[in-house]
Design a protein around this motif. Structure first.
Motif, PDB file in Angstrom:
ATOM      1  N   UNK A 137       0.841  -1.218   0.000  1.00 20.16           N
ATOM      2  CA  UNK A 137       0.000   0.000   0.000  1.00 20.16           C
ATOM      3  C   UNK A 137       0.863   1.250   0.000  1.00 20.16           C
ATOM      4  N   UNK A 138       0.371   2.281  -0.696  1.00 15.63           N
ATOM      5  CA  UNK A 138       1.067   3.561  -0.800  1.00 15.63           C
ATOM      6  C   UNK A 138       0.112   4.682  -0.424  1.00 15.63           C
ATOM      7  N   UNK A 178      -0.616   8.575   9.346  1.00 14.71           N
ATOM      8  CA  UNK A 178       0.067   8.282  10.606  1.00 14.71           C
ATOM      9  C   UNK A 178       0.121   6.798  10.963  1.00 14.71           C
ATOM     10  N   UNK A 179      -0.729   5.965  10.341  1.00 17.81           N
ATOM     11  CA  UNK A 179      -0.745   4.548  10.702  1.00 17.81           C
ATOM     12  C   UNK A 179      -0.254   3.687   9.534  1.00 17.81           C
ATOM     13  N   UNK A 180       0.348   2.564   9.861  1.00 22.15           N
ATOM     14  CA  UNK A 180       0.838   1.633   8.843  1.00 22.15           C
ATOM     15  C   UNK A 180       0.874   0.230   9.445  1.00 22.15           C
ATOM     16  N   UNK A 181       0.476  -0.790   8.702  1.00 16.91           N
ATOM     17  CA  UNK A 181      -0.169  -0.713   7.394  1.00 16.91           C
ATOM     18  C   UNK A 181      -1.504   0.041   7.482  1.00 16.91           C
ATOM     19  N   UNK A 216      13.968 -16.947   4.895  1.00 13.70           N
ATOM     20  CA  UNK A 216      13.043 -17.156   3.786  1.00 13.70           C
ATOM     21  C   UNK A 216      11.606 -16.895   4.226  1.00 13.70           C
ATOM     22  N   UNK A 217      10.800 -16.542   3.282  1.00  9.20           N
ATOM     23  CA  UNK A 217       9.384 -16.276   3.554  1.00  9.20           C
ATOM     24  C   UNK A 217       8.705 -17.538   4.055  1.00  9.20           C
ATOM     25  N   UNK A 218       7.979 -17.431   5.150  1.00  8.73           N
ATOM     26  CA  UNK A 218       7.274 -18.584   5.704  1.00  8.73           C
ATOM     27  C   UNK A 218       6.028 -18.872   4.885  1.00  8.73           C
ATOM     28  N   UNK A 219       5.809 -20.123   4.550  1.00  2.00           N
ATOM     29  CA  UNK A 219       4.642 -20.521   3.764  1.00  2.00           C
ATOM     30  C   UNK A 219       3.360 -20.199   4.524  1.00  2.00           C
ATOM     31  N   UNK A 220       2.357 -19.752   3.774  1.00  2.00           N
ATOM     32  CA  UNK A 220       1.056 -19.500   4.366  1.00  2.00           C
ATOM     33  C   UNK A 220       0.894 -18.166   5.040  1.00  2.00           C
ATOM     34  N   UNK A 221       1.930 -17.320   4.987  1.00  2.00           N
ATOM     35  CA  UNK A 221       1.825 -16.009   5.627  1.00  2.00           C
ATOM     36  C   UNK A 221       1.274 -14.976   4.641  1.00  2.00           C
ATOM     37  N   UNK A 222       0.827 -13.854   5.185  1.00  2.00           N
ATOM     38  CA  UNK A 222       0.355 -12.722   4.389  1.00  2.00           C
ATOM     39  C   UNK A 222       1.255 -11.548   4.728  1.00  2.00           C
ATOM     40  N   UNK A 223       2.048 -11.100   3.772  1.00  2.00           N
ATOM     41  CA  UNK A 223       3.004 -10.031   4.005  1.00  2.00           C
ATOM     42  C   UNK A 223       2.441  -8.663   3.679  1.00  2.00           C
ATOM     43  N   UNK A 224       2.963  -7.639   4.363  1.00  2.00           N
ATOM     44  CA  UNK A 224       2.521  -6.262   4.154  1.00  2.00           C
ATOM     45  C   UNK A 224       3.733  -5.362   3.949  1.00  2.00           C
ATOM     46  N   UNK A 225       3.599  -4.408   3.052  1.00  2.00           N
ATOM     47  CA  UNK A 225       4.618  -3.380   2.853  1.00  2.00           C
ATOM     48  C   UNK A 225       3.916  -2.031   2.740  1.00  2.00           C
ATOM     49  N   UNK A 226       4.428  -1.021   3.436  1.00  2.00           N
ATOM     50  CA  UNK A 226       3.827   0.306   3.436  1.00  2.00           C
ATOM     51  C   UNK A 226       4.799   1.321   2.837  1.00  2.00           C
ATOM     52  N   UNK A 227       4.299   2.105   1.888  1.00  2.00           N
ATOM     53  CA  UNK A 227       5.080   3.152   1.233  1.00  2.00           C
ATOM     54  C   UNK A 227       4.421   4.491   1.560  1.00  2.00           C
ATOM     55  N   UNK A 228       5.208   5.493   1.921  1.00  2.00           N
ATOM     56  CA  UNK A 228       4.682   6.814   2.250  1.00  2.00           C
ATOM     57  C   UNK A 228       5.430   7.879   1.464  1.00  2.00           C
ATOM     58  N   UNK A 257       4.716  12.001  -0.826  1.00  2.00           N
ATOM     59  CA  UNK A 257       3.946  12.894  -1.667  1.00  2.00           C
ATOM     60  C   UNK A 257       2.514  13.050  -1.214  1.00  2.00           C
ATOM     61  N   UNK A 258       1.623  13.129  -2.210  1.00  5.47           N
ATOM     62  CA  UNK A 258       0.207  13.350  -1.916  1.00  5.47           C
ATOM     63  C   UNK A 258      -0.662  12.189  -2.388  1.00  5.47           C
ATOM     64  N   UNK A 259      -0.095  11.018  -2.438  1.00  8.32           N
ATOM     65  CA  UNK A 259      -0.835   9.856  -2.929  1.00  8.32           C
ATOM     66  C   UNK A 259      -2.076   9.638  -2.072  1.00  8.32           C
ATOM     67  N   UNK A 260      -3.229   9.595  -2.695  1.00  5.67           N
ATOM     68  CA  UNK A 260      -4.481   9.405  -1.958  1.00  5.67           C
ATOM     69  C   UNK A 260      -4.549   8.000  -1.394  1.00  5.67           C
ATOM     70  N   UNK A 261      -4.219   6.997  -2.197  1.00  9.15           N
ATOM     71  CA  UNK A 261      -4.230   5.622  -1.706  1.00  9.15           C
ATOM     72  C   UNK A 261      -4.160   4.605  -2.823  1.00  9.15           C
ATOM     73  N   UNK A 262      -3.093   3.822  -2.857  1.00  8.71           N
ATOM     74  CA  UNK A 262      -2.944   2.719  -3.805  1.00  8.71           C
ATOM     75  C   UNK A 262      -2.810   1.425  -3.012  1.00  8.71           C
ATOM     76  N   UNK A 263      -3.506   0.379  -3.456  1.00  5.49           N
ATOM     77  CA  UNK A 263      -3.429  -0.928  -2.798  1.00  5.49           C
ATOM     78  C   UNK A 263      -3.297  -2.020  -3.848  1.00  5.49           C
ATOM     79  N   UNK A 264      -2.342  -2.894  -3.629  1.00  7.10           N
ATOM     80  CA  UNK A 264      -2.092  -4.000  -4.549  1.00  7.10           C
ATOM     81  C   UNK A 264      -1.968  -5.289  -3.749  1.00  7.10           C
ATOM     82  N   UNK A 265      -2.704  -6.295  -4.173  1.00 10.42           N
ATOM     83  CA  UNK A 265      -2.622  -7.615  -3.549  1.00 10.42           C
ATOM     84  C   UNK A 265      -2.001  -8.561  -4.575  1.00 10.42           C
ATOM     85  N   UNK A 266      -0.865  -9.128  -4.211  1.00 10.61           N
ATOM     86  CA  UNK A 266      -0.101  -9.987  -5.117  1.00 10.61           C
ATOM     87  C   UNK A 266      -0.246 -11.437  -4.664  1.00 10.61           C
TER      88      UNK A 266
END
Length: 242
Positions: free
Chosen positions: A129-130, A136-139, A172-184, A186-195
């Motif tokens: 998410x960006x 102020x909060x993340x994710x 290594x990434x644990x199988x079955x987990x759901x990872x999150x990354x937060x980008x902050x 500029x003035x980005x209103x909100x982008x969300x991508x699920x891979x």
């Protein structure tokens, strides 16, 4: 014609909601901000929307319960205790709690849940998410909501599989987990991508918000829907009939 009261009237979302209320056939009952009596506006409104701060949500729930007024809570960063309070309040009044009032995000959540359920544990799930530099909060609340949707599709609890950040030699990434990354920035209103990443292929489901008004319009439409509902806890998917 529903009259809508706004908690956090002077904030970005509060101002955006007030601006779109007339075009959607509702009326503004007024608003309350920090230091003002939340019950006073609750007595004037047919339905309340809360886009204030997590620390204020308890008082706003109390006001809604005291007056029997339906409330939409769009404030993010809520604690487990506050979610429990929402569950309890929903036994007496209609409560819609969501991390995002975009109708597009509501549909995306359903697609994520469906994909996670059908693809199975062999596919890794990552949520990126960006947002603007002032968030102020993340994710983000929306990212967590999408994570909950993926976890529900997988038949697991997000609290057990969510990885909210990585730093250092984490292995290594644990199988079955759901990872999150937060980008902050500029003035980005909100982008969300699920891979969804499988062996040799990826599926990417996403949503980009270019105008804060989409959240305001979604909030007003949800509030208009909520005022006609029986007591219970609802999400934006219910507004779309999903």
């Amino acid at each position: 014609m529903a009259s809508i009261g706004i908690y956090g009237r002077l904030g970005r979302m509060g101002q955006a909601i007030a601006a779109v209320i007339p075009e959607l056939g509702a009326t503004l009952a007024g608003g309350a901000d920090a230091g003002e009596n939340p019950e006073a506006i609750a007595r004037k409104a047919d339905v309340l929307v809360d886009f204030s701060a997590a620390v204020a949500v308890d008082a706003h729930l109390d006001a809604a319960l005291a007056t029997g007024t339906p409330i939409l809570i769009g404030t993010t960063g809520l604690t487990h205790a506050q979610h429990a309070r929402i569950d309890a309040a929903a036994q007496q009044i209609p409560v819609l709690q969501t991390g995002n009032t975009s109708l597009g995000i509501a549909l995306l959540s359903r697609l994520v849940r469906e994909a996670a359920g059908r693809l199975g544990a062999d596919w890794d799930v990552e949520i990126v998410e960006t947002h603007h530099r002032m968030k102020v909060d993340a994710p983000s609340g929306t990212a967590l909501m999408l994570g909950e949707a993926a976890a529900a599709g997988m038949g697991v609890a997000m609290a057990d599989v969510g990885v909210l950040g990585r730093a250092g030699l984490v292995g290594a990434r644990a199988a079955g987990t759901i990872g999150f990354a937060a980008v902050r920035g500029g003035r980005v209103v909100g982008d969300h991508q699920v891979i969804f990443a499988g062996e040799g292929e990826r599926i990417e489901l996403g949503h980009r918000a270019d105008d804060r008004a989409i959240f305001a319009r979604g909030a007003v439409k949800a509030a208009q829907w909520l005022v006609t509902q029986a007591p219970g806890r609802y999400g934006m998917d219910a507004v779309l009939g999903l």
